[in-house]
Design a protein around this motif. Structure first.
Motif, PDB file in Angstrom:
ATOM      1  N   GLU A   1       8.207   5.819   0.095  1.00 40.44           N
ATOM      2  CA  GLU A   1       7.123   6.117   1.028  1.00 40.44           C
ATOM      3  C   GLU A   1       7.363   5.470   2.399  1.00 40.44           C
ATOM      4  O   GLU A   1       7.011   6.033   3.424  1.00 40.44           O
TER       5      GLU A   1
ATOM      6  N   GLU B   1      -1.134  10.116  -2.876  1.00 38.64           N
ATOM      7  CA  GLU B   1      -0.419   9.209  -1.980  1.00 38.64           C
ATOM      8  C   GLU B   1      -0.583   7.756  -2.427  1.00 38.64           C
ATOM      9  O   GLU B   1       0.365   6.962  -2.339  1.00 38.64           O
TER      10      GLU B   1
ATOM     11  N   MET C   1       0.027   8.768   6.072  1.00 35.96           N
ATOM     12  CA  MET C   1       0.713   9.773   5.263  1.00 35.96           C
ATOM     13  C   MET C   1      -0.119  11.047   5.161  1.00 35.96           C
ATOM     14  O   MET C   1       0.411  12.157   5.260  1.00 35.96           O
TER      15      MET C   1
END
Length: 254
Positions: free
Chosen positions: A111, A100, A147
């Motif tokens: 993102e 990530e 995330m």
């Protein structure tokens, strides 16, 4: 009066300053699940050996030797397995976090769109949605943590694998030796040790379940009965299996 006191306590715990304090405070590591797992498995596996040995017609000394050997070997094996599982989970989270971090660095707009989609699904729209996206993505750590949690369903685990393994091993040994006590103590009371082993093991299962229920604020007795039946089923299975094997091979165990 009790209800009013409880309501007052709940209200005081939800004052803004108390809420912020809880959120900012690092949660203490809990080894409850490791301890319960180690305790139940220790009692089940040791009593399974005891029940199997007695059902198979082996002498009490053989039961003791097999029980102690199983207690140490299986307890250590379970602790190592728990350690390896915890370590593997932490490594997996580290890998996903690095992934990530790389994506946030290389394709930030993509993102951001994922953050936008996540909170759109939660029902946010328009300016509020854009403010949420802007606020989250302004802090890289918050962005990545969001995330991990929202997209991948994981979080950085604070529990130490060594602590989990130690809790599992300790409770496995402490609880696991209980079914062997009537065989280890040469008391007149234990002249026929198996019934006492059954009773002690049943009380152990009940106690573990009730303790777990109390800690988790669930119905204490119901939790104890559930654990009693779960652990007892494994013990009965071992005993029945031993008797069946002995009937098939009558020379085994003398």
């Amino acid at each position: 009066m009790v209800r009013k006191s409880r309501e007052e306590k709940l209200k005081s715990e939800h004052l803004p300053e108390r809420v912020q304090e809880r959120i900012r405070h690092t949660r203490k590591e809990s080894v409850l699940s490791d301890s319960v797992l180690g305790g139940i498995d220790g009692a089940v596996t040791t009593f399974a050996v005891v029940a199997g040995a007695r059902g198979g017609g082996f002498a009490p000394m053989v039961t003791i030797v097999l029980g102690l050997a199983n207690l140490l070997a299986d307890g250590f094996s379970m602790a190592v397995s728990n350690y390896e599982a915890q370590t593997a989970q932490k490594d997996e989270v580290k890998k996903l976090k690095a992934q990530e971090e790389r994506q946030v660095s290389e394709i930030p707009e993509g993102e951001k769109e994922e953050i936008r989609a996540i909170f759109r699904i939660k029902g946010f729209r328009g300016d509020i949605l854009e403010k949420i996206v802007a606020t989250i993505t302004a802090n890289p750590q918050v962005w990545i943590d969001t995330m991990l949690h929202e997209e991948l369903g994981v979080s950085e685990e604070r529990k130490k694998p060594v602590l989990s393994a130690a809790a599992t091993f300790t409770t496995f040994l402490v609880i696991g030796i209980i079914p062997l006590i009537p065989f280890l103590l040469p008391l007149p009371l234990f002249s026929v040790p198996l019934p006492f082993s059954v009773g002690l093991t049943a009380l152990t299962f009940l106690g573990i379940g009730m303790t777990k229920g109390k800690i988790l604020q669930r119905p204490v007795f119901a939790s104890g009965i559930q654990t009693l039946f779960t652990g007892g089923a494994a013990a009965v299975l071992a005993y029945v299996t031993a008797i069946l094997v002995r009937n098939i091979y009558p020379d085994v165990g003398g």
